[in-house]
Structures are given as C-alpha cells and as structure tokens.
Design a protein around this motif. Sequence first.
Motif, PDB file in Angstrom:
ATOM      1  N   HIS A 274       9.521 -18.507 -28.282  1.00 46.28           N
ATOM      2  CA  HIS A 274       8.712 -18.508 -29.358  1.00 46.28           C
ATOM      3  C   HIS A 274       8.670 -20.185 -29.947  1.00 46.28           C
ATOM      4  O   HIS A 274       9.848 -20.595 -29.815  1.00 46.28           O
ATOM      5  CB  HIS A 274       9.551 -17.790 -30.593  1.00 46.28           C
ATOM      6  CG  HIS A 274       9.404 -16.584 -30.363  1.00 46.28           C
ATOM      7  ND1 HIS A 274       9.822 -15.442 -31.540  1.00 46.28           N
ATOM      8  CD2 HIS A 274       8.725 -15.818 -29.366  1.00 46.28           C
ATOM      9  CE1 HIS A 274       9.470 -14.254 -30.847  1.00 46.28           C
ATOM     10  NE2 HIS A 274       8.989 -14.280 -29.829  1.00 46.28           N
ATOM     11  N   GLN A 276       7.580 -22.654 -32.818  1.00 43.76           N
ATOM     12  CA  GLN A 276       6.809 -23.032 -34.352  1.00 43.76           C
ATOM     13  C   GLN A 276       5.981 -24.125 -34.146  1.00 43.76           C
ATOM     14  O   GLN A 276       6.124 -25.181 -33.360  1.00 43.76           O
ATOM     15  CB  GLN A 276       7.858 -23.134 -35.300  1.00 43.76           C
ATOM     16  CG  GLN A 276       8.692 -21.663 -35.456  1.00 43.76           C
ATOM     17  CD  GLN A 276       9.515 -21.810 -36.627  1.00 43.76           C
ATOM     18  OE1 GLN A 276       9.340 -22.657 -37.666  1.00 43.76           O
ATOM     19  NE2 GLN A 276      10.318 -20.744 -37.039  1.00 43.76           N
ATOM     20  N   ALA A 277       5.173 -24.475 -35.367  1.00 43.14           N
ATOM     21  CA  ALA A 277       4.213 -25.522 -35.171  1.00 43.14           C
ATOM     22  C   ALA A 277       4.889 -27.120 -35.038  1.00 43.14           C
ATOM     23  O   ALA A 277       5.936 -27.218 -35.761  1.00 43.14           O
ATOM     24  CB  ALA A 277       3.309 -25.376 -36.514  1.00 43.14           C
ATOM     25  N   LEU A 299       5.324 -16.309 -28.362  1.00 43.19           N
ATOM     26  CA  LEU A 299       4.496 -16.703 -29.327  1.00 43.19           C
ATOM     27  C   LEU A 299       4.522 -18.036 -29.590  1.00 43.19           C
ATOM     28  O   LEU A 299       5.303 -18.921 -29.782  1.00 43.19           O
ATOM     29  CB  LEU A 299       5.376 -16.169 -30.718  1.00 43.19           C
ATOM     30  CG  LEU A 299       5.068 -16.576 -31.922  1.00 43.19           C
ATOM     31  CD1 LEU A 299       3.442 -16.047 -32.501  1.00 43.19           C
ATOM     32  CD2 LEU A 299       6.002 -16.206 -33.350  1.00 43.19           C
ATOM     33  N   THR A 301       2.625 -20.877 -31.937  1.00 39.19           N
ATOM     34  CA  THR A 301       2.371 -21.385 -33.418  1.00 39.19           C
ATOM     35  C   THR A 301       1.581 -22.915 -33.248  1.00 39.19           C
ATOM     36  O   THR A 301       2.486 -23.847 -33.258  1.00 39.19           O
ATOM     37  CB  THR A 301       3.149 -21.256 -34.410  1.00 39.19           C
ATOM     38  OG1 THR A 301       3.711 -20.071 -34.415  1.00 39.19           O
ATOM     39  CG2 THR A 301       2.591 -21.601 -35.734  1.00 39.19           C
ATOM     40  N   ASP A 303      -0.019 -26.373 -33.860  1.00 30.67           N
ATOM     41  CA  ASP A 303      -0.031 -27.396 -34.927  1.00 30.67           C
ATOM     42  C   ASP A 303      -1.660 -28.114 -34.638  1.00 30.67           C
ATOM     43  O   ASP A 303      -2.165 -28.169 -33.800  1.00 30.67           O
ATOM     44  CB  ASP A 303       1.183 -28.280 -34.571  1.00 30.67           C
ATOM     45  CG  ASP A 303       1.226 -29.279 -35.889  1.00 30.67           C
ATOM     46  OD1 ASP A 303       0.821 -30.694 -35.348  1.00 30.67           O
ATOM     47  OD2 ASP A 303       1.616 -29.232 -36.976  1.00 30.67           O
ATOM     48  N   GLN A 333       0.934 -13.985 -28.330  1.00 27.72           N
ATOM     49  CA  GLN A 333       0.415 -14.261 -29.540  1.00 27.72           C
ATOM     50  C   GLN A 333       0.069 -15.767 -29.698  1.00 27.72           C
ATOM     51  O   GLN A 333       0.923 -16.921 -29.767  1.00 27.72           O
ATOM     52  CB  GLN A 333       1.217 -13.735 -30.787  1.00 27.72           C
ATOM     53  CG  GLN A 333       1.707 -12.176 -30.753  1.00 27.72           C
ATOM     54  CD  GLN A 333       2.437 -11.980 -31.960  1.00 27.72           C
ATOM     55  OE1 GLN A 333       2.136 -12.213 -33.150  1.00 27.72           O
ATOM     56  NE2 GLN A 333       3.525 -11.509 -31.798  1.00 27.72           N
ATOM     57  N   ASP A 335      -0.870 -18.386 -32.732  1.00 30.53           N
ATOM     58  CA  ASP A 335      -1.022 -18.119 -33.885  1.00 30.53           C
ATOM     59  C   ASP A 335      -1.633 -19.425 -34.598  1.00 30.53           C
ATOM     60  O   ASP A 335      -1.105 -20.785 -34.557  1.00 30.53           O
ATOM     61  CB  ASP A 335       0.334 -18.131 -34.813  1.00 30.53           C
ATOM     62  CG  ASP A 335       0.396 -17.810 -36.181  1.00 30.53           C
ATOM     63  OD1 ASP A 335      -0.622 -18.340 -36.731  1.00 30.53           O
ATOM     64  OD2 ASP A 335       1.186 -17.610 -36.944  1.00 30.53           O
ATOM     65  N   SER A 337      -2.978 -19.695 -37.771  1.00 33.22           N
ATOM     66  CA  SER A 337      -3.219 -19.363 -39.364  1.00 33.22           C
ATOM     67  C   SER A 337      -2.837 -20.331 -40.166  1.00 33.22           C
ATOM     68  O   SER A 337      -3.267 -20.284 -41.258  1.00 33.22           O
ATOM     69  CB  SER A 337      -2.158 -18.123 -39.415  1.00 33.22           C
ATOM     70  OG  SER A 337      -1.037 -18.457 -39.224  1.00 33.22           O
ATOM     71  N   ALA A 338      -2.310 -21.529 -39.811  1.00 25.54           N
ATOM     72  CA  ALA A 338      -1.953 -22.746 -40.973  1.00 25.54           C
ATOM     73  C   ALA A 338      -3.160 -23.116 -41.321  1.00 25.54           C
ATOM     74  O   ALA A 338      -4.122 -23.384 -40.712  1.00 25.54           O
ATOM     75  CB  ALA A 338      -0.976 -23.651 -40.085  1.00 25.54           C
TER      76      ALA A 338
END
Length: 390
Positions: A274, A276-277, A299, A301, A303, A333, A335, A337-338
Amino acid sequence: SLSGGSFSDWIVGGAWTDVSNTNTYLGAVEVALSGGSTSGNVLGGTYMAAGVGSAEVGTINMQISNTATVQGTLYGGCYINGTGADSFSVSVGDVQIVLTGGTLGTVVGGSYVTRNHADAVVQQGHISLSLQGGALSGNLYAAGQQEGASSLQTLSTTVQIAAEAALAPGITISGGYAGTAPSATVQGERSLVLSSAAEYSDTSAVTFADFDAIDVAAGGSATLGALQGSTTLTKRGAGQLEIQGATGLSSLILQGGSLSLTEALAGASVQSLHMQAGTQLQGITGTLFAGSTGQTDLLLTVDESNIGADSAATPMLSGSNFTLSITGAQNAQIDLSADAVVSVLESHRDAGATSWITLTDGLLEWAQEADAAITPTLSVYGIRVSGTNG
C-alpha cells in the motif's frame, strides 16, 4: 538520584526481595543518573530472587544525562531471578528511559525473567526509549529479556533516536526481546522513530530488528545496516529511509517519504503493498504480481508528481529488472481521487495533452483497464483511459 561516585554493585530504583512469599507494591519510580559511573547493573523496577512472590510497579521513569556511565546492563522493568519453577505474579506499568548524555552499555527496556513456571507471566505496559544524546555502546532490546519458560507480555514499544546520539558500530537495536523468548509477545506496534531533520551518520553500521514501523522526520535521512525479524513494515514520516538488508519483508505500507531497499527484495515475496500519495519505493526486483485472488494486495494512491503531460513523470515504484504485473481487479486499486490529481488530469485534457500516470520506471504489464479498480470513475470528468504503456 545520583550525580557522582563510583559503584560496582546493583543500583535499584524499586524493591529488592530475596525472601520467598514476599509481595511488593510501588507507585511511580524515578531513577536519575547525571554523573558518576557503575560497573554493575541498574534496575528501574523490583528485583525478585528465587521463591514465590509478587511485584507491582506503577510507572518507571529513568533519566541518564551529563557524564553518567553505566558499564553493566540497564534494565527498565523488573528482574525475576531463579531458574526454578516457583510461581510469581509481576505487573509493570509504562516504562520510559531517556538518554541525553553519558554512556550506556547494554539496555533492556523492559523486564528480565529467567523462571521456568510456564503459567507465570510478567505484564508490561508501553515501553519508550529515547536516545536524544550521549552514547550507546551495547545492544538495546526494548521489550525485555526472557530466558526461561515464564513469559513476558508487553503492550507496545517505541525507540526514538536523534542524530546527536552516538551509536557504536556493530550493535543491535531491537523493538523486541533478548534471550530465547519462546513465548514473549508485544501485543501492539514496535516502532522506531528517527526524529531529527538531519542526516544520520551512525545507523548504517547498526543492525535493527523486530520493528513494525519506522518513522523518519521531514528533512531527515537514514541508512540502516539491516532490518531483521520483521515481515511487515510501515514507513512513516516525510524523510528518506534506506535499508541495506531486509529480505524477510512481505507486507509494506508507505505513508510518507521514500523507502529504498539496497539489497533487492524479490517481488514474488511481497504479499501486500500500500503506497500513499507522494511516496516512493525503490529496490524491488523481479515481478510483483498484483490483482487476482492469491496475488499481491496492491493499493497505489497517485500524487500529482506521478503525472506527466505526454511524457513520464516521477515513478512510484522502481527497481532492477522490475516488472509490475497487474492481472485482475479483485486486489489491485489505483487511487486518483485527490483533488490535485483530478485537476492535473483535467488541465491536460483541456490542453489536448495525454496524461502519463507513471506507476513504475520498470516494465508494466497491464493489458486492459478492467485489470485494476481505478477510482474515481474518470468518465465523470470526461477522461478515459486510452491504454497502458509497458
């Protein structure tokens, strides 16, 4: 509180019991060493010799500063001696050890137990060790030391290290236990916090072990000599972390900054990833299979720094001979969505440019959009996925 002198025997903050059937109850214990030296051991809690008994200590706070020198072992918790099977009950609250100056040898943050009563347990709260300055010349084991059948149970551990603390080459710093520890457990997280916004100079010659999370402060950078005994790792903080050897990792969570694995981690061994951005991961080799049932839980995410206009941008994943293979939508996934990411995609669309969402600078195997769950549904913004570029 000791500010000078020379000692060769134990220094004990709690009680000393060498008679069977003794029960001791203490509230808060404080030990402050600001000078002098001892070749013996220093104990924050209660010493219990062989025999049946109990000990309870509320909280333990130990402060080592200025020129204090401990050549023996510093124990933060209680010391349960005796190799027999005498029963006992020991409870220790939270333990805090702070080093701002002076020199420590071996450090055992929690309790020591060498009994062989299988049903007897030492219960401990959260154990925190903060190395803000001074020098550590021996190994550090945050949770405690278990040598017999009697067990240790610790709520959680934290080891915080500032760049000003001097770490001797070749030592081990562990968020867990020393000894045989067949039944010792840490119920919560074992975390390492590198709190300085600076470059760490000593950590590359140190072996770190038994940590679930590593936090590197913004502006900070550190290279760890090795990370052993950890299968799951969460990287926190905006700083840069490099680990020279960490082959046992199978689950990675990147919540901030960058993580570089010098000794490449095989993609096939990664079961969960996983990111994150704004995070970056370097050092995976081979193929990371993500997507379908039984393969890696993935996952990513994205940026805005990962999106280029008609050209590649900063990759989230990179490695030697690395392939990211996305083969199904169940566990993969992406992502987007930001708000900042959607804005970049829309600006590229309006300018007639193609957005290159750069997941890796290695090889990407992704045959069709449906092979991964992309959120949000981009068609809402008049944006479509036109294809994947390997």
